[in-house]
Design an enzyme around this catalytic site. Structure first.
Site, PDB file in Angstrom:
ATOM      1  CG  ASP A 249      -8.281  10.089 -24.107  1.00 51.80           C
ATOM      2  OD1 ASP A 249      -7.074   9.374 -24.029  1.00 51.80           O
ATOM      3  OD2 ASP A 249      -9.225   9.666 -23.555  1.00 51.80           O
TER       4      ASP A 249
ATOM      5  CD  GLU B  41      -4.793   4.463   0.901  1.00 52.66           C
ATOM      6  OE1 GLU B  41      -3.996   3.889   1.826  1.00 52.66           O
ATOM      7  OE2 GLU B  41      -5.830   4.576   0.514  1.00 52.66           O
TER       8      GLU B  41
ATOM      9  CE  LYS C 112      -6.643   2.023 -25.767  1.00 49.26           C
ATOM     10  NZ  LYS C 112      -7.059   2.969 -24.763  1.00 49.26           N
TER      11      LYS C 112
ATOM     12  CE1 TYR D  49      -4.267   0.113  -0.502  1.00 51.14           C
ATOM     13  CE2 TYR D  49      -4.335  -1.830   1.055  1.00 51.14           C
ATOM     14  CZ  TYR D  49      -4.920  -0.773   0.244  1.00 51.14           C
ATOM     15  OH  TYR D  49      -6.224  -0.989  -0.162  1.00 51.14           O
TER      16      TYR D  49
ATOM     17  CB  THR E 197      -4.355   3.730 -22.395  1.00 53.80           C
ATOM     18  OG1 THR E 197      -4.294   3.923 -23.821  1.00 53.80           O
ATOM     19  CG2 THR E 197      -5.876   3.829 -22.043  1.00 53.80           C
TER      20      THR E 197
ATOM     21  NE  ARG F  98      -5.382  -4.433 -20.362  1.00 59.35           N
ATOM     22  CZ  ARG F  98      -5.888  -4.110 -21.658  1.00 59.35           C
ATOM     23  NH1 ARG F  98      -6.967  -3.280 -21.717  1.00 59.35           N
ATOM     24  NH2 ARG F  98      -5.472  -4.680 -22.686  1.00 59.35           N
TER      25      ARG F  98
END
Ligand code: DSN
Length: 423
Positions: A206, A62, A235, A60, A232, A241
Site C-alpha cells: 500500500d 458501470e 497525497k 453512469y 491513494t 481524492r
C-alpha cells in the site's frame, strides 16, 4: 486570492447557495493562510480541480472501457483508457484499475479478490505506522479476517524483517501487506516478496503515502516486487481524492472483478478524468524535481527539530514525513497539535512506536512536506518553520507564543501561492 483552489463554478455556488459558498471560502482562506503540514495532504493543480468538477459527474459508466452496462460511454471510455495507460506508464505496471474511490476501498477490493472471510493477513500494526484498513480491530478488515501484526525493532524503530519472516512461517498468511501512514523510512520490498514467496502469500504494497515519490523516481518502487500495489492519488501524488490498484498480469482480472461488480457501482468518471491529468503531470521532469524536494524539505525540517531537542522516530526520514517524539518536551501529541493549529500550523497527533499514551492522546506528531513544497517552500522556509514548531510545542499552554507565531505564519504564507507553478 489564488485561483488554484477555486472550481470554475464557484461564482454560481455563491449566487445559488451562500451557506455552502461560505464554507468553501473559509476553506480557501484556511488553506492559503496556514502552513498545511498534514503528511497526507497536498494542493492539486487547477487542471485536476477543473476535471473533478466537470459534467462527467453526471454519467453512469458501470463496467470497464469497451464493456459497460450503460450506453453513451464513449467519452468515459476515452478518459478511463487514458488514466489506465498513464498509470501503467508512470509506475511501470502491467495493469491498472483506476476506479477505486479511495485507498481504503482499493484495499477492500484487494481483500475481496485475494481472500475469503477468516483468512489470515500479516500487516504492520497501526501503532507502528500501519493503516486502519490493513486490519485494525475497528475496521471491517479487522472483523472479517484473522489479522496478525508485525511491528518495529524497538532499538531502530525500523520494520523487523526477521519477525515478519517468523510470523509468516508460523501463521501462513494468505496476504502480506506493507506500507502505512506513518512509517518515515524506505521499505525493503524485495525482502517482503522473498518472505511472501516462501510461505505462498500474496504480497500487497500500500503505497498511498509515498506513491508520488515513487512516481517522481525519488525513492525505489514497490511495483516490480509486489503482486498488487494500492494507492491513494491525492497525497504525494498530488491528484484528486481517490485510489488506484496496480497489478501484475495474474491479478488483473480478479482485481477488476472485485472492484466492479464486487465492491463498487458506477465509477466516478469526473475523478477518473482528474486522475488522468494528475498522472500526466506526474510523468513530467518537473514532478521529479518536486518529489526530490519534498524529501529534502522533510529532512531539513527534521534536522532543525533535532537541533531544538526533539527526537525523530527512527532518527530521521527517507520520505515526505517526519514522526516526532515529543516526550523530551513532556508534551502530548494532542496538546502539541492543538497548539500548532492555534498558531496556524496544521499537523496531526500521531502515536509513536511503543507509545505509552492512548490513541487519542499520543506522544507524537506527524509532519509532512508535500503541500508546502507545492507552494514553492524550500530549505530556508523549512528552517524557519522548524523553529516555529519548536517554539509552539515547547509550551502548548502559551497562548502569547501561539499568537505571535500565527502572525509570522500569515506573513510567510502571504508570499507563497498554493502552487508555485500556477501563480
Ligand atoms: N488519513 C490518511 C493519512 O493521513 O495518512 C490515511 O488514510
Amino acid at each position: 486570492m489564488s485561483q488554484s483552489l477555486t472550481p470554475p463554478s464557484f461564482d454560481t455556488i455563491k449566487a445559488q447557495d451562500p451557506t455552502v459558498a461560505e464554507a468553501i471560502t473559509e476553506e480557501i482562506t484556511r488553506q492559503l493562510s496556514t502552513l498545511e503540514m498534514i503528511a497526507s495532504e497536498n494542493f492539486a493543480s487547477r487542471a485536476v480541480l477543473e476535471a473533478a468538477s466537470t459534467v462527467f459527474t453526471n454519467k453512469y459508466a458501470e463496467g470497464y472501457p469497451g464493456k459497460r452496462y450503460y450506453n453513451g460511454c464513449e467519452p468515459s471510455d476515452k478518459v478511463e483508457n487514458l488514466a489506465i495507460s498513464r498509470a501503467c506508464e508512470l509506475f511501470g505496471a502491467a495493469h491498472a484499475n483506476v476506479q477505486p474511490h479511495s485507498g481504503s476501498t482499493a484495499n477492500q477490493a484487494i481483500f475481496f479478490a485475494t481472500m475469503k472471510p477468516g483468512d489470515t493477513v500479516l500487516s504492520l500494526s497501526l501503532a507502528s505506522g500501519g493503516h486502519l484498513s490493513h486490519g485494525h480491530r475497528v475496521n471491517m478488515a479487522g472483523q472479517f479476517f484473522n489479522i496478525i501484526n508485525y511491528g518495529l525493532n524497538k532499538d531502530t524503530e525500523l520494520i523487523n524483517y526477521d519477525k515478519v519472516a517468523s510470523l509468516a512461517r508460523e501463521h501462513k498468511p494468505r496476504l502480506i501487506i506493507t506500507g502505512g501512514s506513518a512509517y518515515p523510512r524506505l521499505i525493503d520490498f524485495a525482502k517482503f516478496r522473498e518472505i511472501a514467496d516462501e510461505v505462498g502469500a500474496v504480497f500487497l504494497t500500500d503505497m498511498a503515502h509515498f506513491s508520488g515519490l515513487v512516481a517522481g523516481k525519488a525513492i525505489p518502487s514497490p511495483v516490480p516486487h509486489s503482486h498488487i500495489v494500492s494507492s491513494t492519488t491525492h497525497k504525494t501524488l498530488r491528484g484528486p481524492r481517490s485510489g488506484i490498484i496496480l497489478t501484475n498480469e495474474e491479478w488483473a482480472k480478479p482485481i477488476d472483478k472485485a472492484v466492479f461488480p464486487g465492491l463498487q457501482g458506477g465509477p466516478l468518471v469526473h475523478i477518473i478524468a482528474a486522475k488522468a491529468i494528475a498522472f500526466g503531470e506526474a510523468l513530467t521532469p518537473a514532478f521529479q524535481e518536486y518529489s526530490k524536494l519534498v524529501i529534502r524539505n522533510a529532512q531539513v525540517l527534521g534536522e532543525v527539530l533535532v537541533e531544538k531537542g526533539l527526537r525523530l522516530v527512527s532518527g530521521g526520514t527517507d520520505t515526505h514525513v517526519v514522526l516526532v517524539d515529543l516526550r523530551n518536551y513532556k508534551v502530548t501529541g494532542k496538546d502539541a497539535a492543538n497548539a500548532l493549529e492555534h498558531a496556524g500550523i496544521t499537523v496531526n497527533k500521531n502515536a509513536i512506536p511503543f507509545d505509552p499514551e492512548k490513541e487519542w492522546i499520543t506522544s507524537g506528531i506527524r509532519i509532512g512536506t508535500p503541500a508546502l513544497t507545492s507552494r514553492g517552500m524550500k530549505e530556508d522556509e523549512m528552517r524557519t518553520i522548524g523553529g516555529l514548531i519548536a517554539e509552539v510545542v515547547k509550551d502548548p499552554s502559551d497562548e502569547a507564543t501561539q499568537k505571535s507565531v500565527r502572525a509570522r505564519v500569515s506573513e510567510m504564507t502571504a508570499q507563497f501561492p498554493l502552487r508555485a507553478d500556477e501563480k
